[in-house]
Motif scaffolding. Sequence first.
Motif, short mmCIF file in Angstrom:
data_model
loop_
_atom_site.label_atom_id
_atom_site.label_comp_id
_atom_site.label_asym_id
_atom_site.label_seq_id
_atom_site.Cartn_x
_atom_site.Cartn_y
_atom_site.Cartn_z
N THR A 157 46.17 56.28 39.56
CA THR A 157 45.65 55.07 38.93
C THR A 157 45.11 54.10 39.98
O THR A 157 44.02 53.53 39.82
N LEU A 158 45.86 53.91 41.07
CA LEU A 158 45.43 52.96 42.10
C LEU A 158 44.22 53.48 42.87
O LEU A 158 43.37 52.69 43.29
N ALA A 159 44.12 54.79 43.05
CA ALA A 159 42.93 55.34 43.71
C ALA A 159 41.69 55.05 42.87
O ALA A 159 40.67 54.59 43.38
N GLU A 160 41.78 55.29 41.57
CA GLU A 160 40.65 55.04 40.68
C GLU A 160 40.32 53.55 40.63
O GLU A 160 39.15 53.16 40.72
N LEU A 161 41.33 52.72 40.51
CA LEU A 161 41.11 51.27 40.45
C LEU A 161 40.50 50.75 41.75
O LEU A 161 39.59 49.91 41.73
N SER A 162 40.97 51.26 42.88
CA SER A 162 40.43 50.84 44.18
C SER A 162 38.98 51.26 44.34
O SER A 162 38.15 50.48 44.82
N ALA B 6 46.31 46.75 36.51
CA ALA B 6 45.05 46.01 36.61
C ALA B 6 44.88 45.33 37.96
O ALA B 6 43.96 44.55 38.16
N GLY B 7 45.79 45.60 38.91
CA GLY B 7 45.69 44.98 40.22
C GLY B 7 46.97 45.16 41.00
O GLY B 7 47.90 45.86 40.56
N ARG B 8 47.00 44.55 42.17
CA ARG B 8 48.15 44.64 43.07
C ARG B 8 48.57 43.25 43.47
O ARG B 8 47.75 42.34 43.59
N ILE B 9 49.87 43.09 43.74
CA ILE B 9 50.41 41.85 44.28
C ILE B 9 51.55 42.22 45.20
O ILE B 9 52.34 43.12 44.88
N THR B 10 51.62 41.58 46.35
CA THR B 10 52.64 41.94 47.34
C THR B 10 53.21 40.70 47.98
O THR B 10 52.47 39.77 48.35
N LEU B 11 54.51 40.67 48.09
CA LEU B 11 55.20 39.68 48.91
C LEU B 11 55.39 40.36 50.26
O LEU B 11 56.22 41.25 50.41
N ASN B 12 54.56 39.99 51.23
CA ASN B 12 54.48 40.65 52.54
C ASN B 12 55.33 39.94 53.58
O ASN B 12 55.59 38.75 53.47
N ASN B 13 55.67 40.69 54.63
CA ASN B 13 56.30 40.11 55.82
C ASN B 13 57.50 39.24 55.46
O ASN B 13 57.57 38.08 55.86
N VAL C 240 52.18 35.93 50.15
CA VAL C 240 51.76 36.62 48.94
C VAL C 240 50.29 36.99 49.08
O VAL C 240 49.48 36.22 49.58
N GLY C 241 49.98 38.20 48.67
CA GLY C 241 48.61 38.67 48.61
C GLY C 241 48.41 39.37 47.28
O GLY C 241 49.34 40.00 46.76
N TYR C 242 47.21 39.29 46.71
CA TYR C 242 46.98 39.85 45.38
C TYR C 242 45.51 40.11 45.15
O TYR C 242 44.65 39.54 45.81
N TRP C 243 45.24 41.00 44.22
CA TRP C 243 43.89 41.18 43.70
C TRP C 243 43.97 41.69 42.27
O TRP C 243 44.94 42.34 41.89
N VAL C 244 42.95 41.36 41.51
CA VAL C 244 42.86 41.77 40.11
C VAL C 244 41.52 42.46 39.92
O VAL C 244 40.50 42.04 40.47
N ALA C 245 41.52 43.53 39.13
CA ALA C 245 40.29 44.26 38.84
C ALA C 245 39.23 43.32 38.27
O ALA C 245 39.55 42.40 37.51
N ARG C 246 38.00 43.57 38.64
CA ARG C 246 36.89 42.72 38.18
C ARG C 246 36.90 42.55 36.66
O ARG C 246 36.65 41.46 36.15
N SER C 247 37.21 43.61 35.92
CA SER C 247 37.19 43.55 34.46
C SER C 247 38.25 42.62 33.89
O SER C 247 38.18 42.25 32.71
N ARG C 248 39.22 42.21 34.71
CA ARG C 248 40.31 41.35 34.24
C ARG C 248 40.26 39.94 34.83
O ARG C 248 41.15 39.14 34.58
N THR C 249 39.25 39.64 35.64
CA THR C 249 39.18 38.32 36.27
C THR C 249 38.73 37.26 35.26
O THR C 249 38.14 37.58 34.23
N GLY C 250 39.04 36.01 35.58
CA GLY C 250 38.61 34.90 34.75
C GLY C 250 39.42 34.71 33.48
O GLY C 250 39.03 33.96 32.60
N ARG C 251 40.57 35.37 33.39
CA ARG C 251 41.40 35.29 32.18
C ARG C 251 42.80 34.75 32.46
O ARG C 251 43.67 34.83 31.62
N GLY C 252 43.02 34.27 33.68
CA GLY C 252 44.35 33.75 34.02
C GLY C 252 45.34 34.80 34.46
O GLY C 252 46.52 34.49 34.67
N VAL C 253 44.90 36.05 34.61
CA VAL C 253 45.80 37.13 34.99
C VAL C 253 46.38 36.90 36.38
O VAL C 253 47.60 37.01 36.58
#
Length: 196
Positions: A27-32, A84-91, A102-115
């Motif tokens: 799933t993450l390979a396809e999403l990436s 629909a994305g990744r979020i990490t509490l790093n270091n 904290v670092g994060y990203w959301v798939a383009r199709s899910r942006t702009g919706r408060g996700v």
Amino acid sequence: MTAVSPWGVARGVRVALRPVRVEDAETLAELSRDNRDHLRPWEPEREEAYYTVRGQRENLYGLVSALALGEMWPGVILVDGEVAGRITLNNILRGPLQSCFVGYWVARSRTGRGVASEAVRQALDVAFGELGLHRVEAFTRVDNHASQRVLARNGFTVVGVARRHIHVDGRWHDERLFERLAPWDDGVALHPPGLF
């Protein structure tokens, strides 16, 4: 550190976090791959292998190991049950610092919706609750206004600007540093009441 976060709602969609699993590789390979251009301005350059199932599986083995050691909390963002994305509490730093990034990203199709805003809110619950951390920090490129709005909605404040802090999209970029202190912060306690 393996519980699924309770569902939150962001503009009509259900959002939850859970730690990554090696089984997320396909799933993450396809999403990436699907979001490669969308993430190019914000994410570090990746080897081609990163976009393959095998590359994701190797990456996930390392992340799951780091989770087990308490070095980070790597998660996926679920929207209506789908990754629909990744979020990490790093270091994650213990001792007198009790902090992480904290670092994060959301798939383009899910942006702009408060996700992203809801995902960061839930990640703060993990950081300040389950992990008992005192501070969460975040960096954004100075021109990443959408991410800065996500952080502002979650009570982060600006600390300053780190000049030429990250090399992405072919050059060095300045980044704005944000911080958020735990809601239990009283200026004295090392841990939240009753956690340890």
